[in-house]
Design a protein around this motif. Sequence first.
Motif, PDB file in Angstrom:
ATOM      1  N   LYS A   1     -58.852   2.168  88.855  1.00 13.37           N
ATOM      2  CA  LYS A   1     -58.106   2.027  89.978  1.00 13.37           C
ATOM      3  C   LYS A   1     -57.023   3.043  90.271  1.00 13.37           C
ATOM      4  N   GLY A   2     -56.892   3.493  91.462  1.00 15.52           N
ATOM      5  CA  GLY A   2     -55.993   4.578  91.788  1.00 15.52           C
ATOM      6  C   GLY A   2     -55.656   4.569  93.278  1.00 15.52           C
ATOM      7  N   THR A   3     -54.708   5.557  93.634  1.00 11.60           N
ATOM      8  CA  THR A   3     -54.343   5.575  94.895  1.00 11.60           C
ATOM      9  C   THR A   3     -54.686   7.223  95.353  1.00 11.60           C
ATOM     10  N   GLY A   4     -54.742   7.541  96.605  1.00 13.68           N
ATOM     11  CA  GLY A   4     -55.092   8.781  97.013  1.00 13.68           C
ATOM     12  C   GLY A   4     -55.056   8.707  98.689  1.00 13.68           C
ATOM     13  N   SER A   5     -55.568  10.037  99.079  1.00 15.90           N
ATOM     14  CA  SER A   5     -55.775  10.173 100.319  1.00 15.90           C
ATOM     15  C   SER A   5     -57.213  10.785 100.645  1.00 15.90           C
ATOM     16  N   VAL A   6     -57.906  10.230 101.796  1.00 18.00           N
ATOM     17  CA  VAL A   6     -58.951  10.769 102.144  1.00 18.00           C
ATOM     18  C   VAL A   6     -59.075  12.249 102.931  1.00 18.00           C
ATOM     19  N   THR A   7     -59.805  13.048 102.214  1.00 19.03           N
ATOM     20  CA  THR A   7     -60.068  14.470 102.549  1.00 19.03           C
ATOM     21  C   THR A   7     -61.019  14.647 103.463  1.00 19.03           C
ATOM     22  N   ALA A   8     -62.221  14.016 103.080  1.00 17.54           N
ATOM     23  CA  ALA A   8     -63.421  13.997 104.078  1.00 17.54           C
ATOM     24  C   ALA A   8     -64.149  12.788 103.806  1.00 17.54           C
TER      25      ALA A   8
ATOM     26  N   GLU B   1     -65.862   1.666 106.827  1.00 18.53           N
ATOM     27  CA  GLU B   1     -65.878   1.733 108.161  1.00 18.53           C
ATOM     28  C   GLU B   1     -64.334   1.508 108.407  1.00 18.53           C
ATOM     29  N   GLY B   2     -63.853   2.249 109.274  1.00 22.83           N
ATOM     30  CA  GLY B   2     -62.215   2.060 109.690  1.00 22.83           C
ATOM     31  C   GLY B   2     -61.595   3.172 108.987  1.00 22.83           C
ATOM     32  N   LEU B   3     -62.021   3.902 108.105  1.00 24.75           N
ATOM     33  CA  LEU B   3     -61.170   4.973 107.391  1.00 24.75           C
ATOM     34  C   LEU B   3     -61.498   6.189 108.087  1.00 24.75           C
ATOM     35  N   ALA B   4     -60.272   7.125 107.934  1.00 27.63           N
ATOM     36  CA  ALA B   4     -60.309   8.431 108.504  1.00 27.63           C
ATOM     37  C   ALA B   4     -59.688   9.293 107.513  1.00 27.63           C
ATOM     38  N   VAL B   5     -60.123  10.639 108.029  1.00 29.49           N
ATOM     39  CA  VAL B   5     -59.528  11.626 107.163  1.00 29.49           C
ATOM     40  C   VAL B   5     -57.915  11.483 107.310  1.00 29.49           C
ATOM     41  N   GLY B   6     -57.055  11.730 106.166  1.00 31.70           N
ATOM     42  CA  GLY B   6     -55.691  11.635 106.294  1.00 31.70           C
ATOM     43  C   GLY B   6     -55.320  10.222 105.761  1.00 31.70           C
ATOM     44  N   ASP B   7     -56.071   9.204 105.742  1.00 33.45           N
ATOM     45  CA  ASP B   7     -55.733   7.857 105.366  1.00 33.45           C
ATOM     46  C   ASP B   7     -55.286   7.980 103.951  1.00 33.45           C
ATOM     47  N   ARG B   8     -53.898   7.383 103.483  1.00 34.56           N
ATOM     48  CA  ARG B   8     -53.535   6.742 102.349  1.00 34.56           C
ATOM     49  C   ARG B   8     -54.479   5.629 101.893  1.00 34.56           C
TER      50      ARG B   8
END
Length: 123
Positions: free
Chosen positions: A53-60, A95-102
């Motif tokens: 399990k982790g956290t992060g941000s979408v880069t692509a 679906e619903g996610l985009a680059v930059g989302d945490r």
Amino acid sequence: MKKSVTFALGLALTAGLAACGQQGETSKPAEDAAAPAKDVGAMAMLAETRHGKGTGSVTAIDTAAGEVTLDHGAIAELDWPAMTMGFAAPQKLLEGLAVGDRVSFELDWNGKAGTITRIEKMK
Ligand SMILES: [Cu+2]
């Protein structure tokens, strides 16, 4: 003696090929390909699937292809340091996610590739 040296080299090469982040690493790909040792030591290559399990941000993100690249923090369950890497993911989860989302996420790691099993946008 010679046999054990060859065996150790084989292990090192296998670990290198399976290095986590190899596909999705965005920084200096040429250097990473030549020297993946930094991550290999931390990521013991096990045959069985492990869950993390982790956290992060979408880069692509490529929802149609079912691929997402995350700049993620350390994942204790997998002994991973923070890094940027690509994962497979069911289209429906992306679906619903985009680059930059945490995001917070969970994944299954089979020793070579990670598959997202849960991913949610954080507020
Ligand atoms: Cu990783």
